[in-house]
Design an enzyme around this catalytic site. Structure first.
Site: not given
Ligand code: BEZ
Length: 211
Positions: A45
């Protein structure tokens, strides 16, 4: 209930990193992209939000307002923004909506319980100036999106809203287009002064009309 192409995008009010937002009023006559990410302070994210900030001038060029969302608070979004600027070299320059009570996530069916029963998946809704949903895509948490592809799709949506064309596989702005099958050859000759090439009666290629 799930949202489908052609539906009016549900309106809502929410707090954001840029203050309270009434969604429809905020969009005005612009196009809009409403996208969710699973959680603040997570790696994929963080890279996505930095990329959208970097691409913001490209969304602006297309008269398209971008809004991000997760089920975190605006206070968390503001703290996280520092990390995004520090690690991605791009400062948050569009509103991130806070949705801790999951009001918008529920309205837009952004939580897919068989994937994760509390966090939003990576949903994207492209909304036209008529407030109708033009495109929906959904990625899982583990796969970061390609926002250049979303820009490409917006180019196609904006072109096909204006001219009687469709865009073929891997099309990008400036490439040849396809004459929509509902136009007769005679109508196509009138609408496309640059002409068209018929590979098959149903497969007619014409230069992009506004180039
Ligand atoms: C991420 O943004 O890295 C992420 C968020 C939730 C679950 C897995 C990855």
């Amino acid at each position: 209930m799930s949202i489908r192409l052609g539906d009016i995008a549900p309106d809502f009010t929410a707090d954001s990193t840029e203050g309270p937002i009434r969604f429809h009023e905020y969009l005005g006559n612009s196009w809009g992209v409403l996208f969710s990410h699973p959680k603040d302070f997570t790696p994929v994210c963080t890279t996505e939000l930095g990329e959208v900030a970097r691409l913001k001038p490209e969304f602006d060029k297309r008269n398209c307002k971008v809004l991000g969302l997760s089920v975190d608070s605006v206070e968390d979004h503001r703290r996280w923004a520092g990390d995004i600027a520090e690690t991605q070299g791009a400062r948050l320059n569009f509103p991130l909506l806070g949705d801790p009570d999951r009001k918008i996530a529920t309205l837009y069916d952004m939580i897919h319980p068989n994937a994760n029963d509390t966090l939003t998946v990576r949903s994207v809704f492209v909304i036209g100036p008529d407030k109708k949903v033009k495109l929906i895509i959904t990625y899982p948490a583990s796969t970061g999106r390609n926002f250049e592809e979303i820009l490409r799709a917006i180019d196609s949506l904006q072109l096909t809203a204006q001219f009687s064309v469709a865009t073929p596989v891997n099309w990008k702005d400036g490439d040849d287009c396809i004459v929509i099958p509902s136009l007769s050859d005679e109508e196509a000759r009138q609408r496309f002064p640059k002409g068209f090439k018929a590979l098959k009666p149903y497969l007619r290629i014409t230069p992009q009309p506004n180039k």
